[in-house]
Design a protein around this motif. Structure first.
Motif, mmCIF file in Angstrom:
data_model
loop_
_atom_site.group_PDB
_atom_site.id
_atom_site.type_symbol
_atom_site.label_atom_id
_atom_site.label_comp_id
_atom_site.label_asym_id
_atom_site.label_seq_id
_atom_site.Cartn_x
_atom_site.Cartn_y
_atom_site.Cartn_z
ATOM 1 N N LYS A 231 -18.549 -46.154 -7.498
ATOM 2 C CA LYS A 231 -18.912 -45.799 -9.383
ATOM 3 C C LYS A 231 -18.949 -47.394 -9.230
ATOM 4 O O LYS A 231 -19.180 -48.358 -10.135
ATOM 5 N N LYS A 232 -18.281 -48.168 -8.859
ATOM 6 C CA LYS A 232 -17.676 -49.532 -9.153
ATOM 7 C C LYS A 232 -18.671 -50.383 -8.240
ATOM 8 O O LYS A 232 -18.467 -51.344 -8.805
ATOM 9 N N LYS A 233 -19.293 -49.697 -6.968
ATOM 10 C CA LYS A 233 -20.311 -50.760 -6.392
ATOM 11 C C LYS A 233 -21.559 -50.559 -7.549
ATOM 12 O O LYS A 233 -22.445 -51.293 -6.896
ATOM 13 N N ASN A 234 -21.990 -49.750 -8.237
ATOM 14 C CA ASN A 234 -23.010 -49.814 -8.857
ATOM 15 C C ASN A 234 -24.556 -49.819 -8.318
ATOM 16 O O ASN A 234 -25.239 -50.020 -8.160
ATOM 17 N N LEU A 235 -23.662 -48.519 -6.970
ATOM 18 C CA LEU A 235 -24.587 -47.449 -6.460
ATOM 19 C C LEU A 235 -25.993 -46.611 -6.887
ATOM 20 O O LEU A 235 -25.236 -46.291 -7.589
ATOM 21 N N ASN A 236 -26.960 -46.587 -6.554
ATOM 22 C CA ASN A 236 -27.539 -45.146 -7.152
ATOM 23 C C ASN A 236 -27.396 -44.240 -6.608
ATOM 24 O O ASN A 236 -28.154 -44.547 -5.379
ATOM 25 N N PHE A 237 -27.442 -43.624 -7.272
ATOM 26 C CA PHE A 237 -27.342 -42.419 -5.672
ATOM 27 C C PHE A 237 -26.957 -41.005 -7.430
ATOM 28 O O PHE A 237 -26.517 -40.975 -7.940
ATOM 29 N N LYS A 238 -26.868 -39.474 -6.855
ATOM 30 C CA LYS A 238 -26.727 -38.343 -7.791
ATOM 31 C C LYS A 238 -26.094 -37.502 -7.257
ATOM 32 O O LYS A 238 -26.109 -37.056 -5.645
ATOM 33 N N VAL A 239 -24.415 -36.964 -7.344
ATOM 34 C CA VAL A 239 -24.058 -35.454 -6.497
ATOM 35 C C VAL A 239 -23.781 -34.482 -7.918
ATOM 36 O O VAL A 239 -23.494 -34.453 -8.209
ATOM 37 N N LYS A 240 -24.381 -33.455 -7.297
ATOM 38 C CA LYS A 240 -24.783 -32.046 -8.477
ATOM 39 C C LYS A 240 -24.007 -31.528 -7.376
ATOM 40 O O LYS A 240 -23.664 -30.979 -6.330
ATOM 41 N N ILE A 241 -22.959 -30.851 -8.909
ATOM 42 C CA ILE A 241 -21.985 -29.539 -8.143
ATOM 43 C C ILE A 241 -21.927 -28.575 -9.075
ATOM 44 O O ILE A 241 -22.531 -28.691 -10.221
ATOM 45 N N THR A 242 -21.650 -27.600 -8.526
ATOM 46 C CA THR A 242 -21.806 -25.988 -9.384
ATOM 47 C C THR A 242 -20.865 -25.883 -10.160
ATOM 48 O O THR A 242 -20.145 -26.456 -9.511
ATOM 49 N N ASP A 243 -20.804 -25.344 -10.997
ATOM 50 C CA ASP A 243 -19.820 -25.234 -11.772
ATOM 51 C C ASP A 243 -19.134 -24.187 -11.568
ATOM 52 O O ASP A 243 -18.920 -23.000 -12.028
ATOM 53 N N GLY A 244 -17.960 -24.689 -11.139
ATOM 54 C CA GLY A 244 -17.347 -23.392 -10.454
ATOM 55 C C GLY A 244 -16.013 -23.624 -11.419
ATOM 56 O O GLY A 244 -16.033 -24.757 -12.026
ATOM 57 N N VAL A 245 -14.691 -23.095 -10.990
ATOM 58 C CA VAL A 245 -13.863 -22.901 -11.416
ATOM 59 C C VAL A 245 -12.825 -23.546 -12.160
ATOM 60 O O VAL A 245 -12.411 -23.634 -13.176
ATOM 61 N N ASP A 246 -12.878 -25.238 -10.885
ATOM 62 C CA ASP A 246 -11.967 -26.339 -11.762
ATOM 63 C C ASP A 246 -13.464 -27.332 -11.717
ATOM 64 O O ASP A 246 -12.944 -28.277 -12.075
ATOM 65 N N THR A 247 -14.684 -26.708 -12.039
ATOM 66 C CA THR A 247 -15.729 -27.839 -11.725
ATOM 67 C C THR A 247 -14.994 -28.508 -12.772
ATOM 68 O O THR A 247 -14.831 -30.722 -12.694
ATOM 69 N N ARG A 248 -15.537 -28.404 -13.769
ATOM 70 C CA ARG A 248 -15.023 -29.238 -15.342
ATOM 71 C C ARG A 248 -13.663 -29.797 -15.478
ATOM 72 O O ARG A 248 -13.323 -31.165 -15.816
ATOM 73 N N ASN A 249 -12.909 -29.156 -15.356
ATOM 74 C CA ASN A 249 -10.985 -30.105 -15.182
ATOM 75 C C ASN A 249 -11.055 -30.381 -14.400
ATOM 76 O O ASN A 249 -10.507 -31.576 -14.827
ATOM 77 N N VAL A 250 -11.900 -30.708 -13.397
ATOM 78 C CA VAL A 250 -11.209 -31.967 -12.214
ATOM 79 C C VAL A 250 -12.126 -32.373 -12.617
ATOM 80 O O VAL A 250 -12.208 -34.654 -13.260
ATOM 81 N N ILE A 251 -13.733 -33.199 -12.892
ATOM 82 C CA ILE A 251 -14.081 -34.150 -13.368
ATOM 83 C C ILE A 251 -14.109 -34.514 -14.683
ATOM 84 O O ILE A 251 -13.814 -35.834 -15.059
ATOM 85 N N HIS A 252 -13.112 -33.784 -15.695
ATOM 86 C CA HIS A 252 -12.228 -34.834 -17.353
ATOM 87 C C HIS A 252 -11.630 -34.976 -16.730
ATOM 88 O O HIS A 252 -10.888 -36.690 -17.254
#
Length: 381
Positions: A231-252
């Protein structure tokens, strides 16, 4: 038995599969069992009986599954590290075994392993199928107790069981816990009818796919850390992550309440083929795997792979569609992702087709079923 033509001729036998499994989707595990069932019927009119925990009654796929099959539900096993087993469950399994009279009792995902040995009063051949490695707790006193329990399981009860493993490191683990026999090495097979090859279209921005799960296992924190670096390099990309057990907690933990534009949380689905086809690359940041279904499925779909260099993916390292990074190294993962985003790493269509053919030749569910049936023949005869 196997005849002179190499054909499996085990006949009129009952194989009972008991699985500590209640996932919301059938997944490759149930699809593989269905393939095995077909092959056993075709080769000798053998039959399958299934035993699942009671929680499985509420999952979506079970209603259609039980219509054509003999399925029994039993209480869940108590936690793995406890020394004392549930006598009521032993009694329930004993009655099921005496009624069905299986030649083989095949236990999956280790929850019922000790129970089937204790309940086996019919002298059936018992198979423990280890799909995942044992994880020791960090607390030193609890770990000491856990090691004692595992030693009792493998050194004492293990003498009455055959063990199937997915990777060579499992044998070393079993030996440490006192198992004295050689386990049967059988990597997973992929149900090829679930996933089809599709040529990739050049998309902008580059889209990566990751299957979220438990962070300590699947390495989701490693991936999210790499995203933060990019993110610090201002690159244009997307990462799609399935909503698993820890997905939202880790991103948070890394980004707070606002999910960055570079991340999209997508729902879990049975139709993973669609996700592979919609994205340019698949990322596996796992700290450990026995055999990575997801990497094999990505190959089958024609999706290039960026994976941690763990043993559970070592079978794929020589494939031209696989790029690796050092396990647990989020900086190296970010560097490889950046190269992909900027066009420095490109996987050719020829390379993708070569990896696709590699899976068809070596890791399909039919090939897996044939190897397993030959193993059944060996232990029964």
């Amino acid at each position: 038995m196997v005849n002179g033509k190499g054909e499996i001729i085990m006949e009129n036998q009952t194989i009972l599969h008991i699985a500590n499994y209640a996932a919301p989707y059938k997944g490759n595990f149930i699809a593989s069992l269905e393939t095995l069932e077909k092959q056993l019927k075709l080769n000798g009119n053998n039959r399958m009986v299934y035993v699942f925990p009671e929680e499985c009654k509420s999952v979506k796929w079970i209603d259609s599954f039980i219509k054509k099959r003999n399925v029994v539900f039993v209480p869940s096993p108590i936690k793995k590290c406890k020394m004392f087993l549930d006598r009521r469950l032993i009694f329930i399994l004993k009655n099921i075994f005496e009624q069905e009279k299986p030649a083989i009792i095949h236990s999956h995902f280790d929850g019922y392993d000790e129970y089937v040995v204790k309940a086996n009063f019919i002298d059936a051949q018992v198979v423990w199928h280890h799909h995942n490695p044992r994880t020791l707790v960090q607390n030193s006193l609890k770990q000491l107790y856990q090691r004692y329990v595992l030693y009792h399981q493998y050194h004492v009860l293990g003498k009455k069981a055959h063990i199937i493993i997915l990777g060579k490191s499992f044998q070393e683990e079993l030996n440490r816990f006192g198992y004295e026999k050689e386990a049967f090495l059988l990597p997973n097979g992929i149900e090829e009818e679930r996933i089809h090859y599709k040529k990739k279209e050049n998309s902008k921005p580059i889209s990566f796919l990751n299957f979220g799960g438990r962070a300590d296992h699947k390495g989701l924190d490693i991936l999210v850390e790499a995203i933060k670096l990019l993110k610090k390099k201002n690159l244009n990309f997307k990462v799609k992550i399935t909503d698993g057990v820890d997905t939202r907690n880790v991103i948070h933990q890394y980004f707070g309440d606002i999910i960055p534009n570079e991340i999209e949380i997508i729902p879990q689905t049975e139709n993973i083929e669609l996700y592979f086809h919609e994205n340019d690359w698949f990322i596996s940041a796992s700290r450990r795997e026995t055999f990575s279904y997801a990497v094999a499925e990505a190959m089958l779909s024609g999706t290039p792979i960026l994976s941690s260099d763990i043993e559970g993916v070592s079978w794929a390292f020589k494939e031209p569609s696989v790029i690796t990074f050092e396990n647990k190294n989020s900086t190296e993962l970010a560097t490889k992702m950046e190269e992909i985003i900027l066009g420095g790493i490109v996987i050719s269509e020829e390379a993708l087709k070569e990896s696709y053919q590699f899976i068809l030749d070596n890791y399909t569910a039919k090939a897996w079923a044939k190897k397993l049936m030959m193993y059944y023949d060996m232990i029964v005869s």
